[in-house]
Write an enzyme that holds these catalytic residues in place. Structure first.
Site, PDB file in Angstrom:
ATOM      1  N   ARG A  84       0.804  -1.211   0.000  1.00  0.00           N
ATOM      2  CA  ARG A  84       0.000   0.000   0.000  1.00  0.00           C
ATOM      3  C   ARG A  84       0.842   1.269   0.000  1.00  0.00           C
ATOM      4  O   ARG A  84       1.997   1.270   0.393  1.00  0.00           O
ATOM      5  CB  ARG A  84      -0.937   0.022   1.210  1.00  0.00           C
ATOM      6  N   LYS A 102       4.738  -0.946   2.931  1.00  0.00           N
ATOM      7  CA  LYS A 102       4.133   0.376   2.785  1.00  0.00           C
ATOM      8  C   LYS A 102       5.195   1.386   2.358  1.00  0.00           C
ATOM      9  O   LYS A 102       6.264   1.470   2.954  1.00  0.00           O
ATOM     10  CB  LYS A 102       3.507   0.835   4.103  1.00  0.00           C
ATOM     11  N   HIS A 114       7.570 -14.346   6.007  1.00  0.00           N
ATOM     12  CA  HIS A 114       6.174 -14.250   6.447  1.00  0.00           C
ATOM     13  C   HIS A 114       6.045 -13.345   7.671  1.00  0.00           C
ATOM     14  O   HIS A 114       6.944 -13.219   8.491  1.00  0.00           O
ATOM     15  CB  HIS A 114       5.645 -15.642   6.778  1.00  0.00           C
ATOM     16  N   TYR A 117       6.737  -6.552   8.472  1.00  0.00           N
ATOM     17  CA  TYR A 117       6.269  -5.214   8.128  1.00  0.00           C
ATOM     18  C   TYR A 117       7.465  -4.379   7.696  1.00  0.00           C
ATOM     19  O   TYR A 117       8.467  -4.278   8.416  1.00  0.00           O
ATOM     20  CB  TYR A 117       5.580  -4.524   9.316  1.00  0.00           C
ATOM     21  N   ASN A 128      17.730 -10.221   3.091  1.00  0.00           N
ATOM     22  CA  ASN A 128      16.784 -11.212   3.588  1.00  0.00           C
ATOM     23  C   ASN A 128      16.247 -10.803   4.952  1.00  0.00           C
ATOM     24  O   ASN A 128      17.007 -10.568   5.880  1.00  0.00           O
ATOM     25  CB  ASN A 128      17.444 -12.590   3.679  1.00  0.00           C
TER      26      ASN A 128
END
Length: 203
Positions: A84, A102, A114, A117, A128
């Site tokens: 986003r 973001k 997984h 953020y 990584n």
């Protein structure tokens, strides 16, 4: 002056006019940068509603993308990822399940595992992020929320309340590691599992 080319090799041509910009200026202006790029993409992209996806990219089920965004060739975005507010994924980037990206650029060969953020950040090549690791972009807990960075022993006020990290090529961020807002990592940096990187304490 922070030269992004010192951290990220072979800066793409679309950033040439931004190469003298500071990292937080790029992430702040990322929407307009991406919007300017999209019309120049070739026929190998599907473009709709400000979102450009290369035809070789793999997108699994349940992904949400809010434009503008560019997803380059051979990217793999896993189930339930959320992109986003201006995202650029370079070639062969992997975004793991339920990760959120973001206002960030992630360069070629990098993998975000997984439950990660990444906010308002520039992530170099072949970086990584192990599961649960975070590039935080905002000091929710501080009274003074303006973000400062330290570079070559100089403290720089970014003038913004939203900036995550500049992460150099080849860096490794361990599982559940946290990069505090304003983190700058040289190429090949290692962040251990559960480690908190806080390069400047609260003023």
């Amino acid at each position: 002056m922070i030269n992004i080319g010192h951290f990220i090799s072979n800066i793409p041509s679309f950033l040439e006019k931004e190469d003298s910009s500071l990292p937080w200026e790029i992430t702040t202006n990322i929407k307009s940068i991406i919007e300017e790029m999209i019309p120049n993409l070739g026929e190998h992209f599907k473009i709709e509603n400000g979102i450009a996806i290369h035809k070789s990219a793999i997108l699994e089920h349940g992904i949400t993308i809010k434009g503008p965004a560019i997803i380059m060739d051979k990217c793999h975005i896993c189930a339930n990822a959320y992109l986003r507010e201006g995202v650029f994924l370079d070639s062969s980037v992997k975004i793991g399940p339920s990760s959120e990206i973001k206002s960030s650029m992630i360069f070629s060969g990098s993998a975000i595992a997984h439950l990660n953020y990444i906010g308002n950040s520039l992530i170099g090549r072949n970086v990584n992020f192990e599961g649960g690791s975070i590039a935080a972009n905002h000091y929710n807990e501080r009274v003074e929320k303006k973000i400062r960075v330290i570079f070559k022993d100089q403290v720089i006020d970014t003038g913004t309340e939203k900036f995550g990290a500049l992460v150099g090529d080849g860096s490794k961020i361990g599982a559940n590691g946290v990069l505090s807002p304003g983190t700058i990592l040289e190429k090949g940096s290692i962040v251990k599992r559960l480690e908190l990187i806080e390069q400047l304490k609260e003023p």
